[in-house]
Enzyme design. Structure first.
Site, mmCIF file in Angstrom:
data_model
loop_
_atom_site.group_PDB
_atom_site.id
_atom_site.type_symbol
_atom_site.label_atom_id
_atom_site.label_comp_id
_atom_site.label_asym_id
_atom_site.label_seq_id
_atom_site.Cartn_x
_atom_site.Cartn_y
_atom_site.Cartn_z
ATOM 1 C CE LYS A 115 1.881 134.658 77.002
ATOM 2 N NZ LYS A 115 0.423 134.578 77.195
ATOM 3 C CB SER A 116 1.448 129.161 81.265
ATOM 4 O OG SER A 116 0.934 129.329 79.983
ATOM 5 C CD GLN A 161 -6.302 131.210 77.968
ATOM 6 O OE1 GLN A 161 -7.390 131.447 77.419
ATOM 7 N NE2 GLN A 161 -5.183 131.814 77.600
ATOM 8 C CG ASP A 174 0.517 129.167 73.248
ATOM 9 O OD1 ASP A 174 -0.608 129.360 72.743
ATOM 10 O OD2 ASP A 174 0.719 129.255 74.476
HETATM 11 C C1 S3P Z 1 -2.607 129.258 78.335
HETATM 12 C C2 S3P Z 1 -3.318 128.292 77.722
HETATM 13 C C3 S3P Z 1 -3.404 128.132 76.273
HETATM 14 C C4 S3P Z 1 -2.398 129.016 75.529
HETATM 15 C C5 S3P Z 1 -2.258 130.370 76.127
HETATM 16 C C6 S3P Z 1 -1.854 130.276 77.584
HETATM 17 C C7 S3P Z 1 -2.574 129.278 79.798
HETATM 18 O O1 S3P Z 1 -4.691 128.421 75.881
HETATM 19 O O2 S3P Z 1 -2.750 129.128 74.168
HETATM 20 O O3 S3P Z 1 -1.260 131.093 75.428
HETATM 21 O O4 S3P Z 1 -1.664 129.902 80.377
HETATM 22 O O5 S3P Z 1 -3.444 128.647 80.409
HETATM 23 P P1 S3P Z 1 -5.867 127.320 76.015
HETATM 24 O O6 S3P Z 1 -6.826 127.882 76.982
HETATM 25 O O7 S3P Z 1 -6.379 127.151 74.636
HETATM 26 O O8 S3P Z 1 -5.251 126.047 76.533
#
Ligand code: S3P
Length: 447
Positions: free
Chosen positions: A32-33, A180, A328
């Site tokens: 997904k990321s 994020q 996650d």
């Molecule tokens: C993500 C970062 C994670 C994760 C989220 C997806 C991303 O959050 O929990 O499901 O794609 O950058 P964080 O911002 O806490 O790292």
């Protein structure tokens, strides 16, 4: 045309018995990321980007639709998505607000992506996303020159990005380890007048850094410090294939370890070290899995062969040193921990309270209904095992959180009995094929 079954109908079709095992080969749905980032960098680059195996989940479709609203042209042919890049941050004014649904990643990253446009942009989210904090991203972006107006209440969507910002370079020590936040800052830093320095308190997934380099951008990493150079030349379009999502694979790995007589081969999952904390913990415990690495650049990926546990494993410790690599996976790790010997300690994990739900609380409540010995702490969980889980004492509720929904389905597999799960349809956020995948892997020797 054959009607697609709803997730609830698929869940109704799922049979769970006490004698099932998981058998076969599993191509994990794409990450997904990485899917979000491939769309974003494809939109920014000059020329065409071809993405093989973009994840067609609800969250990723939010990023795709929002970029289309901003004027980015995309076409899809089978498993390929073609993007005609804008050759920079040259977006068109969207006719309406960008509806980001449940996708925290889209909301946070878009704040950096869209920080310097010459028209206003409104970001909306669903009820859950509208309760997740945004100021952790807005505050440092404001220091760079961004201006936003919260339209309902401070810190939350909906908000409006105001036009006309002139972004300055940033020298910033991030208060939380968040990919994020980091990604939003990197995207803003590309548009700034001066270089930016971003210091992370701990590691988090590095897909943005890797993809930026792949597309021709300049970012240096020294330990936890990142230096980002503003873009003087456009990024250039790439062809990329998205590996399987380790956070999705984790549910199948845990299920195979815990269901006797199981053996599954997980194909082509991401083995990026910032994402493989669960595999690393399992290897430390000598769990029966074999990892075969296949590719290393820019994202490593490979196959994971998993067979059922034949011995009792010891408990785990998760703290600031490894939290980022399992952020996650905490729901499925918490369930797994109920079957380990001794207390599993999860600490330094306040961030879990700001996910799709307050996961520390929801995990405690929902696994508690199944007899788990689990104590909620302000910054984590203590889970005592091994515990024989039992059928739920009251209706299970995913609280519309996809990873809680999948955790509860795996809990039912461990118990060997199906029970209704409120909010099961939320699995589409990261894995629309979760129930079908499980049905195809479950084998019952008594049938
Ligand atoms: C993500 C970062 C994670 C994760 C989220 C997806 C991303 O959050 O929990 O499901 O794609 O950058 P964080 O911002 O806490 O790292």
């Amino acid at each position: 045309m054959i009607e697609q079954k709803t997730i609830q109908q698929q869940f109704n079709d799922l049979v769970i018995t006490p004698t099932q095992s998981l058998q076969g080969t599993y191509q994990t749905p794409s990450d997904k990321s990485i899917s979000h980032r491939a769309l974003i960098f494809g939109a920014l680059a000059q020329g065409e980007t071809v993405i093989n195996r973009l994840l067609p989940s609800a969250d990723v479709l939010r990023t795709k639709t929002a970029l289309q609203q901003l004027g980015v042209a995309m076409t899809t042919q089978g498993e390929q998505t073609m993007i005609s890049g804008q050759g920079g941050f040259n977006f068109n004014e969207p006719a309406t607000a960008l509806k980001l649904g449940n996708s925290g990643t889209t909301a946070r990253i878009f704040l950096g992506l869209l920080a310097q446009q010459n028209f206003p942009i409104t970001l909306n989210g669903d009820a859950s996303l509208s309760q997740r904090p945004m100021d952790r991203v807005v505050a440092p972006l404001t220091a760079m020159g961004l201006q936003v107006q919260y339209l309902s209440s401070f810190d939350y969507l909906p908000l409006e990005i105001l036009p006309g910002a002139q972004l300055r370079g940033l020298n910033y020590r991030m208060p939380i380890a968040s990919a994020q936040l980091k990604s939003a800052l990197i995207l803003a830093a590309l548009q700034a007048e001066q270089p930016s320095i971003i210091v992370q308190p701990a590691a988090s997934r590095d897909h943005t850094e890797l993809m930026l380099q792949q597309f021709g951008g300049q970012i240096q990493q020294d330990g936890l410090t990142l230096t980002v150079q503003p873009l003087h030349e456009p990024l250039f379009g790439q062809t990329l294939t998205i590996p399987g999502d380790p956070s999705t694979a984790a549910f199948f790995i845990a299920a195979a370890l815990l269901r006797p007589n199981s053996r599954i081969l997980i194909k082509n999952q991401s083995l990026n070290p910032t994402r493989t904390g669960f595999l690393q913990l399992l290897q430390q415990l000598n769990a029966p899995l074999t990892i075969t690495k296949q590719t290393t650049t820019p994202e490593s990926s490979g196959d994971v062969l998993v067979t059922s546990l034949t011995t009792q494993l010891n408990s785990l410790v998760i703290d600031r040193d490894n939290l980022g690599s399992v952020i996650d996976e905490i729901p499925i790790i918490s369930l797994f921990a109920t079957q380990l010997a001794g207390p599993t300690i999860i600490r330094d994990a306040q961030e879990l309270r700001y996910k799709e739900t307050d996961r520390l609380h929801v995990i405690t409540v929902e696994l508690g209904k199944l007899g788990a010995q689990i104590v909620e702490q302000s910054d984590g969980l203590i889970i005592n095992g091994p515990t024989k889980l039992h059928r739920p004492e009251s209706t299970l509720d995913a609280h519309q959180d996809h990873r809680i929904a999948m955790m509860l389905v795996v809990a039912e597999l461990i118990i060997g009995e199906k029970a209704p799960i409120k909010g099961i349809e939320s699995v589409t956020i990261s894995n629309p094929t979760f129930i079908q995948d499980l049905i195809s892997l479950l084998k019952d020797k008594s049938v």
